[in-house]
Design an enzyme around this catalytic site. Structure first.
Site, PDB file in Angstrom:
ATOM      1  N   LYS A  29      -9.370   1.703  -1.651  1.00 17.78           N
ATOM      2  CA  LYS A  29      -9.713   1.261  -0.361  1.00 17.78           C
ATOM      3  C   LYS A  29     -10.930   1.512   0.033  1.00 17.78           C
ATOM      4  CE  LYS A  29      -7.355   1.095   4.068  1.00 17.78           C
ATOM      5  NZ  LYS A  29      -5.813   1.398   5.446  1.00 17.78           N
ATOM      6  N   CYS A  75      -5.018  -3.380   3.349  1.00 16.20           N
ATOM      7  CA  CYS A  75      -5.184  -3.216   4.623  1.00 16.20           C
ATOM      8  C   CYS A  75      -6.355  -3.405   5.145  1.00 16.20           C
ATOM      9  CB  CYS A  75      -4.304  -1.746   5.158  1.00 16.20           C
ATOM     10  SG  CYS A  75      -3.253  -1.855   5.962  1.00 16.20           S
ATOM     11  N   GLU A  91       0.675  -1.167  -0.163  1.00 19.53           N
ATOM     12  CA  GLU A  91      -0.043   0.056  -0.135  1.00 19.53           C
ATOM     13  C   GLU A  91       0.683   1.254   0.344  1.00 19.53           C
ATOM     14  OE1 GLU A  91      -2.120   0.312   3.345  1.00 19.53           O
ATOM     15  OE2 GLU A  91      -3.302   1.638   2.799  1.00 19.53           O
TER      16      GLU A  91
HETATM   17  C1  ACM Z   1      -3.909   0.546   7.750  1.00 14.96           C
HETATM   18  O1  ACM Z   1      -4.794   0.540   6.548  1.00 14.96           O
HETATM   19  N1  ACM Z   1      -2.967   1.652   6.289  1.00 14.96           N
HETATM   20  C2  ACM Z   1      -3.769   0.089   9.182  1.00 14.96           C
END
Ligand code: ACM
Length: 260
Positions: free
Chosen positions: A108, A141, A38
């Site tokens: 995301k 993530c 990420e």
């Molecule tokens: C995250 O979502 N970077 C912990």
């Protein structure tokens, strides 16, 4: 097929340095698909929305262009996290590309902690992308903590979940074993390492990137070293959802009892 991840400590705000590190790590690896963490090209700890805006880029921006050259050179597919600028809206995104260009892009959905001040939550849903006969599900993530993320990808046919990360909490590597078992999919988590102290914030990233098989076996797991790790997987195994001859994981769901 051979699938793997790259794990390293990005230098905040130095895209070229981070692209060079990725190129160096990938150079010695033989794989069909590699996952990169990420926000690998920018780093994670943005001081402000303005700073993020100055570092973010469109889906086919300079990070895409540089990685496309790497895809061509290595005849490889890459998936990676980056800060996506779409007009003045910024998403924490991941793209999947091969030597022919963009295969797909995911924004995301479940933002973590101060990401909520910086990024807009994803607005294009969960993505399952077919590539060379295998279906790949994309999540980033903190999406891991919502079992619905991986389940939605599995229900849409994902055989392999690609999960670029910047993990700071300790729970995820073990939780991904459960995500793999409960969906009978492969999971690939590419996390970063190192620390960032900026703008009054300090994050220490846990490493432990890993690849897990549909039966929960950890095929490889890094510690906190810089590395590129690759394993051989058989994505066809993830099409079989039978836990026992009489228990089909997805077909046996009792959806009417899952409402709230
Ligand atoms: C995250 O979502 N970077 C912990």
């Amino acid at each position: 097929m051979k699938i793997g991840f790259v794990q390293f400590a990005p230098v905040f705000g130095d895209r070229n340095a981070n692209l060079n590190t990725v190129a160096r790590l990938i150079e010695g690896c033989s794989a069909d698909l590699l996952l990169i963490p990420e926000l690998f090209s920018t780093g994670y700890t943005f001081a402000s929305h303005k700073e993020l805006l100055s570092l973010a880029e469109p889906v086919t921006g300079p990070t895409f262009e540089a990685l496309l050259q790497l895809c061509k050179k290595k005849s490889i597919c890459l998936a990676y996290g980056y800060a996506e600028k779409d007009n003045d809206v910024i998403y924490n995104s991941m793209a999947m590309i091969d030597p022919n260009g963009l295969i797909g892009n995911y924004r995301k959905i479940h933002l973590f902690w101060d990401e909520k001040d910086l990024f807009a939550p994803g607005n294009n849903g969960f993505q399952v992308l077919e590539y060379e006969g295998t279906k790949y599900g994309l999540m980033i993530c903190f999406d891991w903590i919502y079992p619905e993320s991986a389940r939605t990808l599995a229900l849409r046919g994902a055989q392999v979940i690609l999960h670029p990360s910047n993990l700071v909490l300790p729970y995820c590597p073990d939780a991904m074993v459960t995500r793999a078992i409960e969906n009978r999919v492969y999971t690939v988590t590419a996390n970063r390492i190192g620390e960032e102290s900026r703008a009054g914030k300090n994050y220490a990233f846990i490493g432990m990137s890993e690849i897990v098989a549909p039966d929960g076996k950890i095929l490889c797991r890094a510690q906190k070293e810089e590395c590129c790790q690759v394993v051989d997987i058989e994505p066809g195994i993830a099409l079989n959802k039978k836990v026992t001859p009489r228990n089909d994981l997805l077909a046996d769901r009792h959806v009417k009892y899952y409402q709230h």
